[in-house]
Design an enzyme around this catalytic site. Structure first.
Site, PDB file in Angstrom:
ATOM      1  N   GLY A  75       0.842  -1.183   0.000  1.00 25.35           N
ATOM      2  CA  GLY A  75       0.000   0.000   0.000  1.00 25.35           C
ATOM      3  C   GLY A  75       0.875   1.229   0.000  1.00 25.35           C
ATOM      4  N   GLY A  76       0.242   2.378  -0.016  1.00 26.89           N
ATOM      5  CA  GLY A  76       0.961   3.637   0.011  1.00 26.89           C
ATOM      6  C   GLY A  76       1.472   3.950   1.409  1.00 26.89           C
ATOM      7  N   SER A 118      -0.830   4.047   4.858  1.00 24.76           N
ATOM      8  CA  SER A 118      -2.107   3.497   4.391  1.00 24.76           C
ATOM      9  C   SER A 118      -2.741   2.524   5.376  1.00 24.76           C
ATOM     10  CB  SER A 118      -1.897   2.764   3.058  1.00 24.76           C
ATOM     11  OG  SER A 118      -1.017   1.666   3.236  1.00 24.76           O
ATOM     12  N   GLY A 119      -1.997   2.129   6.406  1.00 25.60           N
ATOM     13  CA  GLY A 119      -2.494   1.143   7.350  1.00 25.60           C
ATOM     14  C   GLY A 119      -1.943  -0.253   7.112  1.00 25.60           C
ATOM     15  N   LYS A 120      -0.995  -0.378   6.210  1.00 24.17           N
ATOM     16  CA  LYS A 120      -0.487  -1.701   5.848  1.00 24.17           C
ATOM     17  C   LYS A 120       0.262  -2.369   7.000  1.00 24.17           C
ATOM     18  CE  LYS A 120       3.369   0.337   3.332  1.00 24.17           C
ATOM     19  NZ  LYS A 120       3.018   1.698   3.775  1.00 24.17           N
ATOM     20  N   SER A 121       1.071  -1.630   7.751  1.00 24.82           N
ATOM     21  CA  SER A 121       1.802  -2.246   8.868  1.00 24.82           C
ATOM     22  C   SER A 121       0.853  -2.724   9.953  1.00 24.82           C
ATOM     23  CB  SER A 121       2.829  -1.270   9.452  1.00 24.82           C
ATOM     24  OG  SER A 121       3.896  -1.080   8.552  1.00 24.82           O
ATOM     25  N   HIS A 177       5.861   2.774  15.848  1.00 30.33           N
ATOM     26  CA  HIS A 177       5.594   1.394  15.432  1.00 30.33           C
ATOM     27  C   HIS A 177       5.703   0.428  16.610  1.00 30.33           C
ATOM     28  CE1 HIS A 177       5.159   0.872  10.973  1.00 30.33           C
ATOM     29  NE2 HIS A 177       5.390   2.166  11.046  1.00 30.33           N
ATOM     30  N   GLU A 184      16.659  -7.017  14.249  1.00 29.03           N
ATOM     31  CA  GLU A 184      17.066  -5.826  13.506  1.00 29.03           C
ATOM     32  C   GLU A 184      18.153  -6.209  12.512  1.00 29.03           C
ATOM     33  OE1 GLU A 184      18.066  -2.567  16.062  1.00 29.03           O
ATOM     34  OE2 GLU A 184      16.277  -2.840  17.274  1.00 29.03           O
ATOM     35  N   ASP A 236       9.110  -5.919   7.978  1.00 29.57           N
ATOM     36  CA  ASP A 236       8.579  -4.564   7.844  1.00 29.57           C
ATOM     37  C   ASP A 236       9.762  -3.601   7.788  1.00 29.57           C
ATOM     38  OD1 ASP A 236       6.918  -2.393   7.707  1.00 29.57           O
ATOM     39  OD2 ASP A 236       5.938  -2.726   9.619  1.00 29.57           O
TER      40      ASP A 236
END
Length: 177
Positions: A15-16, A19-22, A56, A68, A89
């Site tokens: 998504g952009g 956009s709420g993808k995470s 996040h 990480e 992510d």
């Protein structure tokens, strides 16, 4: 937004920006009931990125093991076991890291996808859709946009499920959740 458990081994959520993808990817991982591994690909190089990472962390909440690693899939993917779900992510930051380090993007993408094939866990990948905007004004930005598009095509081809998130709303493009 209701999220069901994963129906495939590799799920790509794109998504952009913002956009709420995470959040959707995190909810998808939680819904599996499996041990949750979070592959953080960003490098914290400035205060703005530190604030984003902190947001996040709060959004994600507890119950995650964070790995990480901004570059090397071979350091992360073998750690994940069948009882785990691994959230990458995001692929966009991973690509950016390689692009700015002037690494061979095709070689790195092949290594990433090969690592997916050999990973024992379910994998959820967050990635940005960058091809919906205007043509960037500079060569680096155009190179990035093209590389991101090619990476997304490769990820989608390898995935069992692909979900586009826009305005926080998921739209399944391939497979099923």
């Amino acid at each position: 937004m209701r999220v069901s458990t994963l129906s495939g081994r590799v799920t790509v959520i794109l998504g952009g920006a913002a956009s709420g993808k995470s959040a959707f990817a995190e909810q998808t991982c939680v819904s599996t009931g499996k041990n949750r591994l979070y592959w953080a690909t960003s490098q914290i190089l400035d205060e703005e990125m530190q604030k984003k990472v902190s947001r996040h962390l709060v959004q994600r909440g507890g119950g995650w093991t964070t790995l990480e690693e901004p570059f090397d899939a071979r350091k992360v993917l073998p750690i994940a076991q069948p009882e785990d779900v691994l959230l990458m992510d995001c692929a966009t930051m991973w690509l950016t890291n390689h692009l700015l380090a002037d690494h061979d993007l095709q070689k790195q993408t092949e290594a990433l996808l090969s690592g997916f094939d050999n990973c024992a866990a379910d994998i959820v990948v967050v990635t940005n859709e960058t091809g919906l905007g205007i043509v960037p004004e500079n060569a680096l930005a155009r190179r990035f946009r093209e590389a991101q598009g090619r990476l997304n095509i490769a990820l989608a081809a390898r995935a069992d499920c692909v979900v586009m998130v826009a305005a926080g709303l998921p739209m399944v493009l391939k497979g099923a959740l």
